[in-house]
Design an enzyme around this catalytic site. Structure first.
Site, short mmCIF file in Angstrom:
data_model
loop_
_atom_site.label_atom_id
_atom_site.label_comp_id
_atom_site.label_asym_id
_atom_site.label_seq_id
_atom_site.Cartn_x
_atom_site.Cartn_y
_atom_site.Cartn_z
N GLY A 86 0.82 -1.23 0.00
CA GLY A 86 0.00 0.00 0.00
C GLY A 86 0.84 1.26 0.00
CE LYS A 98 10.37 1.43 0.23
NZ LYS A 98 10.25 1.44 1.69
CD GLN A 160 -3.98 -0.23 3.02
OE1 GLN A 160 -2.83 -0.20 2.59
NE2 GLN A 160 -4.26 -0.09 4.30
N GLY A 190 -2.64 2.19 7.36
CA GLY A 190 -1.57 1.32 7.88
C GLY A 190 -1.81 -0.13 7.50
CG HIS A 191 1.57 -2.49 7.94
ND1 HIS A 191 1.57 -2.79 9.26
CD2 HIS A 191 2.66 -1.71 7.73
CE1 HIS A 191 2.63 -2.22 9.83
NE2 HIS A 191 3.31 -1.54 8.92
CG ASN A 219 7.22 -4.58 5.63
OD1 ASN A 219 6.08 -4.87 5.99
ND2 ASN A 219 8.08 -3.94 6.42
CB ILE A 220 6.36 -4.82 -1.30
CG1 ILE A 220 6.70 -5.18 -2.75
CG2 ILE A 220 6.42 -3.30 -1.15
CD1 ILE A 220 6.03 -6.36 -3.29
CG ASP A 221 10.17 -2.11 2.50
OD1 ASP A 221 10.38 -3.08 3.24
OD2 ASP A 221 9.69 -1.04 2.90
CE LYS A 368 11.04 -0.31 6.35
NZ LYS A 368 9.77 -0.86 5.90
N1 UPG Z 1 1.81 -0.54 3.80
C1 UPG Z 1 0.56 -0.87 3.36
N2 UPG Z 1 -0.49 -0.07 3.75
C2 UPG Z 1 -0.34 1.00 4.55
C3 UPG Z 1 0.96 1.31 5.01
C4 UPG Z 1 2.02 0.51 4.61
O1 UPG Z 1 0.36 -1.83 2.62
O2 UPG Z 1 -1.33 1.67 4.86
C5 UPG Z 1 2.94 -1.42 3.41
C6 UPG Z 1 4.12 -0.72 2.74
O3 UPG Z 1 3.94 -0.67 1.34
C7 UPG Z 1 5.30 -1.60 3.14
C8 UPG Z 1 4.87 -2.18 4.47
O4 UPG Z 1 3.47 -1.99 4.58
O5 UPG Z 1 5.45 -2.67 2.25
C9 UPG Z 1 5.58 -1.54 5.66
O6 UPG Z 1 5.20 -0.19 5.72
P1 UPG Z 1 6.13 0.91 6.39
O7 UPG Z 1 5.38 2.16 6.52
O8 UPG Z 1 7.41 0.96 5.64
O9 UPG Z 1 6.29 0.27 7.84
P2 UPG Z 1 7.48 0.47 8.80
O10 UPG Z 1 7.39 1.77 9.48
O11 UPG Z 1 8.75 0.19 8.12
O12 UPG Z 1 7.24 -0.65 9.89
C10 UPG Z 1 6.91 -1.99 9.62
C11 UPG Z 1 6.43 -2.55 10.96
C12 UPG Z 1 7.57 -2.53 11.98
C13 UPG Z 1 8.76 -3.28 11.42
C14 UPG Z 1 9.16 -2.72 10.05
C15 UPG Z 1 10.24 -3.56 9.40
O13 UPG Z 1 5.32 -1.78 11.40
O14 UPG Z 1 7.14 -3.08 13.21
O15 UPG Z 1 9.85 -3.16 12.33
O16 UPG Z 1 8.02 -2.74 9.16
O17 UPG Z 1 10.71 -2.93 8.25
#
Ligand code: UPG
Length: 483
Positions: A86, A98, A160, A190-191, A219-221, A368
């Site tokens: 997302g 991303k 979502q 948020g996820h 996470n996709i990243d 990130k």
């Molecule tokens: N994402 C969604 N929908 C949303 C927000 C984010 O699908 O509404 C996806 C986003 O594309 C990514 C993933 O969720 O693939 C993570 O999102 P991100 O905002 O980068 O999360 P972080 O702040 O990096 O944190 C997550 C966890 C955290 C963990 C970390 C590891 O919340 O607990 O340590 O990922 O990288």
């Protein structure tokens, strides 16, 4: 205020239009109510109650048993892989999803993920589907290119929820109309929204009917989040245990925390309950303590293994609970807004037999920022194009990841970052790199040990072609000119 707010939402949202717009006010209001109820105590956690999880409570990946080859296919047939998709590439100054940023060998995050699953399927004769959870920010662009993957793997997407941003002062929504298309009035929450949106999409029921049992969500990243038979086997054996202990419905992969692990969360006990603590929930005065590696020694990778039937149960009996995260933003027009979000890992406390598994760092390669990307692009890592597998270069003599910090102003945006390197330096023996200011790297540069390069404001440093910098601090103005 809440009553006023509900009335306003009712006026804004004719019922019939809600599903197609993916705006789920019932859940939004639940989040908003939680926010209002806790606001007086501030939404950050009560620090005295937060305790790290003792490491002996976290089983080690290395202690998991090897899977017998005859179990491979029956196990993999029960699995669905989900990538959280997302998010936009804004933390690297990119506008689109991303997942569509090119990372290595001309492949995007998504290309590499698809390659990884295709490889597993072709090796084991399985047919693991890939599901992307998109948001309204990423859905269209992802769908535009999905055809190229559909011939290679079972490929699904769902979108979502979409919630209205609230004005910080009034706590009223920015939208004036439910069909308001101004993107800055809305946000994906948020996820943690995964559970509800996945059930709403109908995919959970569809997969359960197909005999699938487990989700591997990540996470996709994080390109280190590949399907792992040992973990799947552990989940499966724990789920089917008849020894009186609770079946494992939820497994969070955690890893030893390094100084690079800042943005994210850790598994903790809060008032004796095992839960997730995100940096956004830490009271300001304790952020340094949270970030240091001394008190909280593990980090959530967000690689999660979840039993699908448990998600269904928790959603249908309304017992899924995640603490709201308050994300404050300032819009381009200067308006201060808040968005209430949930983190997917925060649901750990709701599942039976939930565990944190301590996995090797190779399962956590988050990208990130451009600093993370620099490491991934360098010779520190190898990407096998045929399998999509990324691993640390075996020639690195110690397994830890270097700490790389690139100044945001000159290196934070992907396009500018790429322009500053004629090619990516060799970093195999690097320990720590700090780069700040107007700096450019020539071809064939090697960085070793600790390297700090800081250009004074208004001045520029060029690192000449072929240089090797080992344990060096460079500052001021170093311009190498052609003659
Ligand atoms: N994402 C969604 N929908 C949303 C927000 C984010 O699908 O509404 C996806 C986003 O594309 C990514 C993933 O969720 O693939 C993570 O999102 P991100 O905002 O980068 O999360 P972080 O702040 O990096 O944190 C997550 C966890 C955290 C963990 C970390 C590891 O919340 O607990 O340590 O990922 O990288």
């Amino acid at each position: 205020r809440l009553t006023q707010y509900c009335q306003r939402l009712e006026e804004l949202a004719p019922l019939g239009e809600r599903p197609s717009l993916n705006v789920n006010f019932k859940h939004f209001l639940k989040l908003f109510t939680q926010y209002l109820e806790n606001r007086s105590q501030s939404l950050t956690r009560d620090w005295v109650q937060i305790k790290p999880i003792p490491s002996d409570e976290l089983p080690l990946y290395t202690s998991l048993s090897i899977v017998q080859s005859e179990s491979f296919i029956p196990l993999l047939d029960k699995l669905v892989v989900v990538k959280l998709n997302g998010g936009l590439g804004t933390s690297m100054g990119c506008e689109g999803p991303k997942s569509l940023i090119t990372v290595r060998n001309d492949m995007t995050f998504l290309d590499i993920v698809v390659k990884q699953i295709q490889y597993i399927n072709s090796t084991y004769g399985s047919n693991i589907p890939l599901v992307l959870m998109n948001s309204f920010n990423t859905d269209q662009e992802t769908k535009r290119i999905e055809e190229r993957y559909k011939s290679r793997i079972l490929f699904y997407t769902f979108c979502q929820s979409k919630y209205p941003r609230l004005e910080k002062e009034t706590l009223l929504p920015l939208v004036s109309d439910i069909t308001d298309h101004d993107i800055s009035s809305w946000y994906p929450p948020g996820h943690g929204d995964f559970y509800q949106s996945y059930i709403n999409s109908g995919l959970c029921d569809e997969f359960l009917k197909m005999g699938k049992e487990y989700l591997f969500i990540s996470n996709i990243d994080n390109l280190g989040a590949t399907v792992d038979l040992k973990i799947l086997n552990y989940m499966h054996n724990q789920s089917n245990t008849s020894l009186g202990s609770k079946p494992c419905e939820f497994l969070m992969e955690v890893t030893d925390k390094t100084r690079s692990d800042v943005k994210g969360g850790t598994l903790v006990y809060d008032n004796g309950v095992k839960t997730l603590l995100e940096i956004a929930q830490v009271p300001k005065q304790y952020v340094d303590e949270f970030v240091s590696v001394h008190k909280f020694k593990i980090f959530n990778t967000n690689n999660l293994w979840v039993r699908m039937s448990a998600i269904k149960r928790l959603i249908s009996n309304g017992s899924l609970h995640m603490e709201p995260i308050v994300n404050m933003k300032t819009l381009e027009n200067g308006l201060k807004v808040i968005q209430l979000e949930n983190a997917i890992g925060a649901a750990i406390k709701c599942f039976d037999g939930a565990v944190g598994l301590n996995v090797p760092r190779s399962r956590f390669l988050p990208v990130k920022t451009t600093s993370d990307l620099l490491s991934l692009l360098s010779d520190l890592y190898c990407l096998e194009s045929s399998t999509g597998v990324i691993y640390m270069n075996p020639l690195r003599s110690f397994p830890s990841v270097p700490l790389v910090k690139l100044g945001y102003n000159h290196f934070g945006r992907l396009k500018e970052f790429l322009e500053r390197f004629e090619d990516i330096p060799q970093m195999l023996e690097l320990d720590h790199l700090t780069v700040s200011g107007d700096i450019r790297f020539g071809k064939n540069v090697t960085l070793k040990g600790t390297v700090i390069i800081i250009a004074n404001p208004g001045e520029r440093i060029d690192i000449p072609m072929g240089s090797t910098l080992e344990n060096k601090v460079i500052s001021g103005n170093l311009r190498v000119l052609d003659h």
